[in-house]
Scaffold this active site. Structure first.
Site, short mmCIF file in Angstrom:
data_model
loop_
_atom_site.label_atom_id
_atom_site.label_comp_id
_atom_site.label_asym_id
_atom_site.label_seq_id
_atom_site.Cartn_x
_atom_site.Cartn_y
_atom_site.Cartn_z
N SER A 21 -10.00 -0.16 7.08
CA SER A 21 -9.46 0.11 6.00
C SER A 21 -9.57 -1.00 5.46
O SER A 21 -8.45 -1.19 3.82
CB SER A 21 -8.23 1.25 5.57
OG SER A 21 -9.54 2.19 5.97
N SER A 73 -9.88 1.71 3.17
CA SER A 73 -8.89 2.62 2.53
C SER A 73 -8.07 2.34 1.17
O SER A 73 -7.15 2.98 0.50
CB SER A 73 -8.04 3.60 3.53
OG SER A 73 -7.47 3.27 4.11
N LYS A 129 0.65 -1.02 -0.52
CA LYS A 129 -0.25 0.20 -0.08
C LYS A 129 1.19 1.14 -0.18
O LYS A 129 1.40 1.30 0.63
CB LYS A 129 -1.38 0.06 1.74
CG LYS A 129 -1.75 1.57 1.49
CD LYS A 129 -2.91 1.14 2.46
CE LYS A 129 -4.02 2.16 2.93
NZ LYS A 129 -4.55 2.46 4.18
#
Lengths: 494, 95
Positions: free
Chosen positions: A183, A159, A84
């Site tokens: 998330s 997210s 990420k």
């Protein structure tokens, strides 16, 4: 023939790839090239990656192949994956979904990155995310939204939506992710993946760009519990560089994956099966629960009395911490600076106004308000008291049951743009996941059914540091079901 | 305690954010909605409840006060928008 072999390789998870590489079915360079080719074909459409590090990946792969030929390779050396874009990666842009950091080339590696490098893992690139991890749909990114490979009109969740979309579309076998209010678990649910958010303090936050420091925790998105166990083993552990890192030994997660479930007491919070839950999702979750019963577990209704207040408390605490954390972006030392500032204040105000997107600015303002003179007790202290009540609810529940289960999300993935107009609607997305962060507990989402061709996730929440148990339960469930093997059918992945 | 435009202006100033008039009015309505959602927690009685700042009530661990970082001045200065002779440059503060 060679293509067919590599097409099969692209379907394998981390555990299978380790065996294939050890058997020399293919090399890491072949595997990495096949992934880069696949990313090249499908990423322009899905927008799962914001940066692809092809050259570096091939160099890491070649090093892994060399180590394997020399008999010195570590067990997972040469396996590709993605980070990420919230984890600092030395020499590689780390933008956190923000224009503010669009020009930021990290001068150092996050501890998680360092650990995966040491294991010989091959980073394919960095995945898209909501700006500074503030969102539940990956639509607030400066780099545009990521699409859900199950249906491109839908969001992948957020997210960590870039990581989820990439793993689901087989643009990598696994990816790192972070979870401040859901998330990891909500994108796992929306994309049909296994996603684990460990206990607060289990994985180092050093080099992981801060959103809300008392809630942020790193974990992984994978296609099986076994793969999650392998990666959690690699990432977890004490780090003196993170002052909130917990100094406890990391158990052998693979060793307990097959443990029988007989006698397990599962709590079902009545608040998570109430109004607001899609009835079709509920049906799938209830069916999944009977699978645990078949394996010897018992179900018991419990109550988390204050769970309806978790979103309220969270939206004081997280923005308050964010407003403090994001004060570092001032246009002086790194990141975006506005053009031709008139004076120092103009430079601060315009750099931050132009560098941050609307949702980030909104949360900074909510946090600033909650912390400002005259409101501190009514908002911040009040929210921390409610946080205590929420934590107490879990403690009470864990005196009666061993784990808590329920839906990860009230529904399946929703259409792009359908919740961006009203922030509160988006905030309520995390209704079942957010309390877990406030209490610091570990949570996992596992694919547990389908509704209208879209995946449904079952959330499993455990006591502090019960990651081994969560992975065990998810693995046993996956031995008995095939939901986790369903794929969205992006060309070549099914 | 209804939120007004001047509150938004004050918050934006404290947070060092420049907002256009359109952004200010958007912020006023969206933040008012968020605060209304947050205010649900005011209904619960928390008399005598200790605030919880951290999931496990843990306090910050301290390390020995010794230098552990190496100097990376050149590397770090390269990230800055504007530097001169090893210093960060900002617009003139004093006339």
């Amino acid at each position: 023939m060679a293509t067919e072999k590599m097409n099969d390789a692209l379907k394998q998870g981390v555990a299978d790839l380790a065996r294939s590489l050890a058997r020399k079915d293919f090399t890491s360079v072949e595997l990495t090239s096949a992934y880069l080719d696949r990313i090249n074909r499908h990423n322009p459409d899905l927008n799962a990656y914001v940066t692809v590090t092809g050259e570096q990946a091939l160099a890491q792969a070649a090093a892994a192949d060399k180590a394997r030929a020399g008999g010195t390779a570590l067990p997972y050396a040469g396996i590709p994956f993605a980070h990420k874009d919230i984890f600092c990666t030395s020499g590689v842009r780390t933008a956190c979904g923000s224009r503010m950091l669009d020009n930021f080339i990290s001068p150092y590696d996050a501890t998680v990155v360092e650990k995966m490098n040491k294991a010989g893992m091959v980073m394919l690139g960095k995945t898209n995310m909501d700006e500074f991890a503030m969102g539940s749909s990956t639509e607030t990114s400066w780099y545009g939204p990521t699409l859900n490979p199950w249906n491109r009109a839908l969001v992948p969740g957020g997210s960590s939506g870039g990581s989820a979309s990439a793993v689901a579309a087989h643009l990598c076998p696994a990816a790192t992710a972070t979870d401040t209010g859901g998330s990891i678990r909500q994108p796992a649910s929306f994309c049909g993946l296994t996603g684990i958010k460990p206990t607060y303090g289990r994985v180092s936050r050093w080099g992981m760009i801060a959103f809300a420091s008392s809630l942020d925790q790193a974990g992984v998105l994978t296609r099986s519990a076994e793969d999650a166990a392998i990666l959690m083993q690699m990432m977890s552990g004490f780090d003196p560089k993170d002052s909130t890192s917990v100094d406890l030994p990391v158990p052998d997660y693979l060793a307990t994956l097959d443990q029988p479930l007989k006698g397990l007491r599962i709590g079902l919070p009545k608040q998570h099966f109430a109004q607001g839950l899609n009835p079709e999702v509920e049906k799938q979750i209830r069916a999944a629960l009977t699978e645990f019963e078949k394996q010897g577990a018992t179900l018991k209704e419990i109550s988390l009395d204050n769970s309806h207040l978790s979103v309220s408390a969270y939206y004081v605490i997280a923005p308050a911490e964010a407003s403090a954390n994001l004060s570092r972006y001032d246009g002086v030392r790194f990141g975006y600076r506005c053009d031709k500032p008139a004076d120092l204040e103009d430079m601060y105000k315009r750099s931050r106004a132009e560098g941050f997107g609307a949702e980030v600015k909104r949360r900074i303002m909510v946090g600033t308000y909650a912390l400002s003179a005259g409101y501190y007790d009514a908002y911040y202290i009040k929210a921390q008291k409610v946080r205590r009540l929420i934590k107490d609810d879990f403690e009470r529940a864990f005196r009666e049951v061993d784990v808590i289960m329920g839906p990860t999300s009230p529904h399946t993935a929703f259409p792009l743009g359908s919740k961006t107009k009203d922030p509160v609607t988006m905030y309520l997305e995390d209704i079942y996941t957010i309390a877990v962060n406030l209490a610091g507990l570990p949570g996992l989402s596992v694919p547990a059914g389908m509704v209208n061709g879209l995946p449904v996730g079952l959330q499993i929440v455990g006591r502090d540091f019960s990651e081994a148990q969560l992975l065990n339960l998810a693995h046993r469930f996956q031995q008995a079901t095939d939901w986790h093997t369903r794929t969205p059918g992006v060309e070549g992945s099914n | 305690m209804a939120l007004e435009l001047k509150d938004i202006e004050n918050i934006a100033h404290l947070a060092r954010l420049q907002l256009s008039p359109a952004e200010k009015s958007e912020a006023l309505s969206s933040i008012a909605n968020i605060l209304a959602m947050i205010d649900q927690m005011q209904a619960v009685d928390t008399t005598g409840v200790e605030p919880l700042a951290h999931g496990f009530d843990a306090s910050q661990r301290l390390r020995d006060d010794v230098v552990t970082e190496t100097s990376q001045r050149e590397l770090l200065l390269k990230l800055a928008p504007s530097t001169d002779q090893g210093l960060f440059l900002v617009p003139k503060v004093l006339e």
